[in-house]
Design an enzyme around this catalytic site. Structure first.
Site, PDB file in Angstrom:
ATOM      1  N   LYS A  13       0.822  -1.214   0.000  1.00 52.04           N
ATOM      2  CA  LYS A  13       0.000   0.000   0.000  1.00 52.04           C
ATOM      3  C   LYS A  13       0.856   1.265   0.000  1.00 52.04           C
ATOM      4  O   LYS A  13       0.565   2.214  -0.728  1.00 52.04           O
ATOM      5  CB  LYS A  13      -0.897  -0.030   1.237  1.00 52.04           C
ATOM      6  CG  LYS A  13      -2.035   0.955   1.214  1.00 52.04           C
ATOM      7  CD  LYS A  13      -3.159   0.488   2.128  1.00 52.04           C
ATOM      8  CE  LYS A  13      -2.759   0.526   3.586  1.00 52.04           C
ATOM      9  NZ  LYS A  13      -3.152   1.783   4.244  1.00 52.04           N
ATOM     10  N   ARG A  88     -11.637   4.455   8.877  1.00 52.47           N
ATOM     11  CA  ARG A  88     -11.486   3.082   9.356  1.00 52.47           C
ATOM     12  C   ARG A  88     -12.821   2.418   9.619  1.00 52.47           C
ATOM     13  O   ARG A  88     -12.889   1.198   9.739  1.00 52.47           O
ATOM     14  CB  ARG A  88     -10.692   3.071  10.665  1.00 52.47           C
ATOM     15  CG  ARG A  88      -9.208   3.269  10.477  1.00 52.47           C
ATOM     16  CD  ARG A  88      -8.430   2.839  11.706  1.00 52.47           C
ATOM     17  NE  ARG A  88      -7.068   3.295  11.650  1.00 52.47           N
ATOM     18  CZ  ARG A  88      -6.104   2.667  10.980  1.00 52.47           C
ATOM     19  NH1 ARG A  88      -6.368   1.556  10.338  1.00 52.47           N
ATOM     20  NH2 ARG A  88      -4.887   3.154  10.953  1.00 52.47           N
ATOM     21  N   ARG A 127      10.114 -12.760   6.240  1.00 47.58           N
ATOM     22  CA  ARG A 127      11.059 -11.675   6.564  1.00 47.58           C
ATOM     23  C   ARG A 127      11.979 -12.056   7.713  1.00 47.58           C
ATOM     24  O   ARG A 127      11.543 -12.635   8.707  1.00 47.58           O
ATOM     25  CB  ARG A 127      10.277 -10.429   6.995  1.00 47.58           C
ATOM     26  CG  ARG A 127       9.594  -9.706   5.884  1.00 47.58           C
ATOM     27  CD  ARG A 127       8.918  -8.524   6.542  1.00 47.58           C
ATOM     28  NE  ARG A 127       8.163  -7.713   5.609  1.00 47.58           N
ATOM     29  CZ  ARG A 127       7.366  -6.742   6.016  1.00 47.58           C
ATOM     30  NH1 ARG A 127       7.222  -6.463   7.295  1.00 47.58           N
ATOM     31  NH2 ARG A 127       6.707  -6.029   5.132  1.00 47.58           N
ATOM     32  N   ARG A 160      11.178 -10.969  13.581  1.00 44.11           N
ATOM     33  CA  ARG A 160      10.466 -10.093  14.511  1.00 44.11           C
ATOM     34  C   ARG A 160       9.138 -10.751  14.904  1.00 44.11           C
ATOM     35  O   ARG A 160       8.536 -11.453  14.109  1.00 44.11           O
ATOM     36  CB  ARG A 160      10.164  -8.744  13.855  1.00 44.11           C
ATOM     37  CG  ARG A 160      11.399  -7.926  13.480  1.00 44.11           C
ATOM     38  CD  ARG A 160      10.974  -6.573  12.942  1.00 44.11           C
ATOM     39  NE  ARG A 160       9.820  -6.712  12.037  1.00 44.11           N
ATOM     40  CZ  ARG A 160       8.847  -5.815  11.907  1.00 44.11           C
ATOM     41  NH1 ARG A 160       8.874  -4.699  12.590  1.00 44.11           N
ATOM     42  NH2 ARG A 160       7.857  -6.020  11.067  1.00 44.11           N
TER      43      ARG A 160
END
Ligand code: ZN
Length: 214
Positions: A13, A88, A127, A160
């Protein structure tokens, strides 16, 4: 042209927001940036928002809409803007429509980037990062060295918590729950532009521009 951009985490995005804003010479507006700017400058709206934030309460929709609205009233946004992270909720979408209508303006497009959850999970859960220098790796696209040490600094490579599959699944669940009523709301008003978010950045860009009639 006022454009709303929706898309799940990992759908690219941010990258697409930049290209859309550039193409139409409109500012890329994120609610986070608006809050930070108003708090920093100590504007009346910023001080009002701070009261809620300091007490740990959610900033009410009506105030969020006034903050975003005041940003949309600024000179650089008179010809349009790309809104990222707002609205939202349907209540915010309705309040935004009302605010804009009072100024003779309206949302022109709600661009929704669609990527299947499995693809996002694969992308995000692959990742890896260096604990020392922050270098990024990806098990499929840019694999870290086999010895588990960073190729730049020798630091430890780790995943992470945000990139763990269970965390990603939860974020996607939240995204879908939050977004589907909005998608429906903009769809009913003929403003929804569903975009296939898979493939290269350029492919997705072409689809977006063609949906926006550029
Ligand atoms: Zn490193």
């Amino acid at each position: 042209m006022i454009i709303i951009l929706l898309g799940p985490p990992g759908a690219g995005k941010g990258t697409q927001a930049g290209t859309i804003a550039e193409k139409y010479s409109i500012p890329h507006i994120s609610t986070g940036d608006i809050f930070r700017a108003n708090l920093k400058e100590g504007t009346p709206l910023g001080l009002e928002a701070k009261k809620y934030m300091d007490s740990g309460a959610l900033v009410p929709d009506e105030l969020v809409v006034r903050l975003v609205g005041s940003r949309l009233d600024e000179p650089d946004a008179t010809s349009g803007a790309l809104l990222d992270g707002f609205p939202r909720t349907v209540a915010q979408a309705e309040a935004l429509a009302e605010y804009l209508a009072a100024k003779g303006r309206q949302v022109d497009h709600c661009v929704c980037l669609n990527v299947p959850d499995e693809a996002l999970i694969k992308r995000l859960s692959g990742r890896r990062m260096c604990r020392e220098c922050g270098a990024g790796f990806h098990v499929d696209y840019s694999p870290p060295p086999a010895d588990g040490r960073c190729s730049k600094c020798g630091g430890e490579i780790y995943q992470r918590d945000d990139d763990r599959e269970a965390t990603i699944q939860n974020r996607l669940k939240v995204y879908h729950e939050q977004t589907s009523p909005l998608v429906e709301w903009y769809g009913q008003r003929g403003l929804l532009r569903n975009i296939d978010g898979q493939g290269s950045v350029e492919d997705v860009q072409v689809r977006i521009f063609s949906a926006l009639g550029a």
